[in-house]
Scaffold this motif. Structure first.
Motif, PDB file in Angstrom:
ATOM      1  N   SER A 257      23.266 -50.056  -7.969  1.00 24.92           N
ATOM      2  CA  SER A 257      22.316 -50.222  -9.081  1.00 24.92           C
ATOM      3  C   SER A 257      20.975 -49.544  -8.799  1.00 24.92           C
ATOM      4  N   ARG A 259      19.735 -46.561  -9.193  1.00 27.48           N
ATOM      5  CA  ARG A 259      19.108 -45.756 -10.241  1.00 27.48           C
ATOM      6  C   ARG A 259      18.496 -46.634 -11.337  1.00 27.48           C
ATOM      7  N   LEU A 260      19.280 -47.640 -11.728  1.00 22.22           N
ATOM      8  CA  LEU A 260      18.782 -48.566 -12.753  1.00 22.22           C
ATOM      9  C   LEU A 260      17.565 -49.331 -12.260  1.00 22.22           C
ATOM     10  N   GLU A 261      17.606 -49.681 -10.984  1.00 24.58           N
ATOM     11  CA  GLU A 261      16.494 -50.438 -10.417  1.00 24.58           C
ATOM     12  C   GLU A 261      15.202 -49.622 -10.401  1.00 24.58           C
ATOM     13  N   GLN A 263      14.495 -47.230 -12.465  1.00 25.26           N
ATOM     14  CA  GLN A 263      14.057 -47.187 -13.864  1.00 25.26           C
ATOM     15  C   GLN A 263      13.321 -48.464 -14.262  1.00 25.26           C
ATOM     16  N   ARG A 268      17.567 -55.866  -9.185  1.00 25.19           N
ATOM     17  CA  ARG A 268      18.364 -56.483 -10.242  1.00 25.19           C
ATOM     18  C   ARG A 268      19.502 -57.359  -9.761  1.00 25.19           C
TER      19      ARG A 268
END
Lengths: 381, 198
Positions: A257, A259-261, A263, A268
């Motif tokens: 996660s 990349r999402l984190e 962002q 997360r």
């Protein structure tokens, strides 16, 4: 543990009081707003160094007084110790047997106290954070290593979240995340393992109490919900994994996660996002139609915590039951009163004197009116 | 009582770590009553400190010249480097008299919430040293705190794996002469983890 003597000075609306509580059940009786909960709060504070309903010391100090003082003589077996907390508007001093204690962590665990209050009931339907807090507090009381891991975890999380935002802004490279991710997963693995192990024991005890209070066969189930990606768990229940395996899954999950984190600028997954699923008769307790069942559930968890503390630490904690009467109907009040002698020292607040008659001896009854506490029935100092 | 020069000394002393108003007042009164020579000696010592002391261009340690006494000492082992957070840590290790290698002072530890990233620490010169000096082992002696640990891990991954240089971390555990019963749980757990064969 028993409270032998409790002295308060300028605490909330209590100008001064000096009590010698009964070893068994102590009933604090009075109208609403007279100071019953304040007394319970003082005992809680003596064990936890923080209140369960106020965030600033100022609120705890009687209006116009410079400081509030709580002084307790506690006995465990044959050992007596004196705990003293002095609250000033912006600071507090803590003493054990007259000696100052510098760090709060060193004081935590000196006194064993379990609390049930109308606040506890909110845990059943409220936000996951309330359930995590219940679990973390209960577990920290029996395992100081857990408390230290938790404190470090929060610090690492704060550092890592800040760093994620710095990466997003292009101020640092992604590689800088690695040391924080590793440390987060290491503490996280230990925290997850500790929680699952504690929860399996707690749920066994709480289920038993729930059935006694409910007086009928109803299945209570408590499940730990870890915020880990399903793909990593492959159907394996989180409680069957050991610390190292949990750490490895957190490392993998965080890598997935990343990349999402970046962002989101926030971590997360991990124990700070997990939840407890409470189920009665296969229905999630969050959606209960019956308020009463929710109350019994919260009470069972609190009483279960007290029982489990005794089993793990070999000492009965002081049990604080704030306004438990108004949370239960008459039949369940009666069933609770039958159970109470099995716990150690109990402080129970109520606005109905009739509760007193249901409770088996030994007991003491105190009248609380406008911050004055008077012994009505029981032993003298 | 209005004595502005005294008040100024009190305010200046209050800037020092661990000094509150009361202590600052006591110290200021003490300095006021000191023989003039002694008081001026103190102020001159501070002046000299600020004028002369600077950081060694090689390792970042405190020095009175371009290159510190340790870096310029030919008897120190150039193959061994001990990385520490602060110059005070160099003093502490030097007191042991056991370490004969050289140092590298980072001047802090990674801490995103205090806006301290790799660029804020003395890391670039360390990487240059690894390339230029005949270093065989880097001992990471940052503090065993979350931030110190993160810094050690960060440095460990920076050292190119192809280099012949090994990276080690100082041991943590029970203080020598200490009692097990007084050690906290985390220290004890670390000591258990880091146990070794006899």
């Amino acid at each position: 543990m028993k409270i032998q003597r409790l002295r308060l000075q300028d605490f909330r609306n209590i100008r001064a009081c000096d009590l010698a509580p009964e070893d068994g059940i102590n009933i604090l009786c009075g109208e609403n707003g007279q100071g019953k909960t304040n007394l319970v709060e003082a005992i809680y504070l003596l064990a936890n160094l923080s209140s369960f309903r106020a965030f600033s010391n100022r609120k705890l100090i009687r209006h116009g007084a410079p400081a509030a003082r709580i002084h307790g003589v506690m006995r465990t077996g044959a050992t007596e110790k004196e705990l003293a907390v002095e609250l000033m508007p912006a600071s507090k001093t803590v003493k054990v047997n007259g000696k100052g204690v510098a760090r709060g962590v060193d004081f935590f665990g000196e006194a064993a106290v379990t609390l049930f209050s109308p606040e506890t009931v909110k845990m059943v339907r409220g936000a996951p954070e309330l359930r995590r807090r219940f679990l973390d507090t209960a577990l920290s009381r029996v395992d100081r290593g857990y408390l230290l891991d938790l404190k470090e975890y929060r610090r690492i999380l704060e550092q890592r979240n800040r760093l994620l935002r710095m990466v997003r802004e292009g101020r640092v490279s992604v590689a800088a995340l690695h040391p924080w991710t590793t440390q987060l997963a290491e503490r996280g693995g230990r925290i997850l393992h500790g929680r699952c192990r504690y929860l399996s024991e707690l749920s066994a005890v709480a289920v038993e109490i729930f059935q006694q209070l409910h007086h009928k066969e109803s299945s209570l189930r408590i499940v730990y919900r870890a915020a880990l990606p399903r793909s990593l768990m492959a159907g394996i229940p989180v409680e069957s994994l050991d610390t190292a395996a949990l750490k490895a899954r957190l490392v993998d999950g965080l890598a997935q996660s990343e990349r999402l984190e970046i962002q989101a600028g926030a971590t997360r997954l991990g124990p700070h996002l997990d939840d407890l699923l409470l189920e009665v008769a296969d229905r999630a307790a969050r959606d209960f139609s019956s308020q009463g069942e929710g109350r019994l559930l919260a009470l069972s968890l609190a009483l279960g915590e007290a029982r489990l503390f005794e089993r793990l630490k070999g000492d009965r904690p002081v049990l604080l039951l704030d306004d438990v009467g108004s949370e239960l109907d008459r039949r369940h009040q009666g069933l609770l009163c039958e159970q109470l002698p099995d716990f150690g020292q109990v402080f129970l607040t109520t606005s109905e004197r009739s509760v007193c008659e249901k409770i088996p001896a030994p007991k003491a009854l105190f009248d609380v009116t406008d911050g004055e506490i008077a012994l009505v029935m029981g032993k003298q100092k | 009582m209005e004595a502005s020069s005294l008040q100024r000394v009190i305010e200046e002393l209050k800037r020092l770590p661990g000094i509150g108003t009361k202590t600052a007042q006591r110290l200021a009164f003490f300095i006021m009553k000191m023989p003039t020579e002694q008081a001026l000696g103190l102020s001159r010592a501070i002046e000299e400190l600020k004028e002369k002391i600077r950081f060694c261009s090689v390792c970042g340690n405190l020095s009175e010249s371009e290159c510190c006494d340790i870096c310029s000492n030919p008897n120190r082992n150039p193959r061994l480097i001990c990385v520490v957070q602060e110059a005070m840590d160099v003093m502490a290790i030097e007191k042991t008299g056991q370490f004969r290698g050289r140092y590298h002072v980072l001047h802090g530890a990674l801490s995103p919430i205090d806006a301290i990233g790799p660029d804020e620490l003395n890391i670039k010169t360390l990487m240059q040293r690894i390339q230029q000096e005949p270093i065989e082992e880097i001992i990471l002696a940052t503090n065993p705190t979350i931030e110190g640990e993160a810094t050690a891990m960060y440095l460990a991954q920076l050292v190119p794996s192809r280099s012949s240089c090994t990276v080690s971390r100082i041991a943590h555990g029970i203080p020598v002469g200490g009692h097990l019963e007084y050690a906290d749980e985390v220290t004890l757990a670390k000591a258990m983890e880091g146990r070794r064969r006899l």
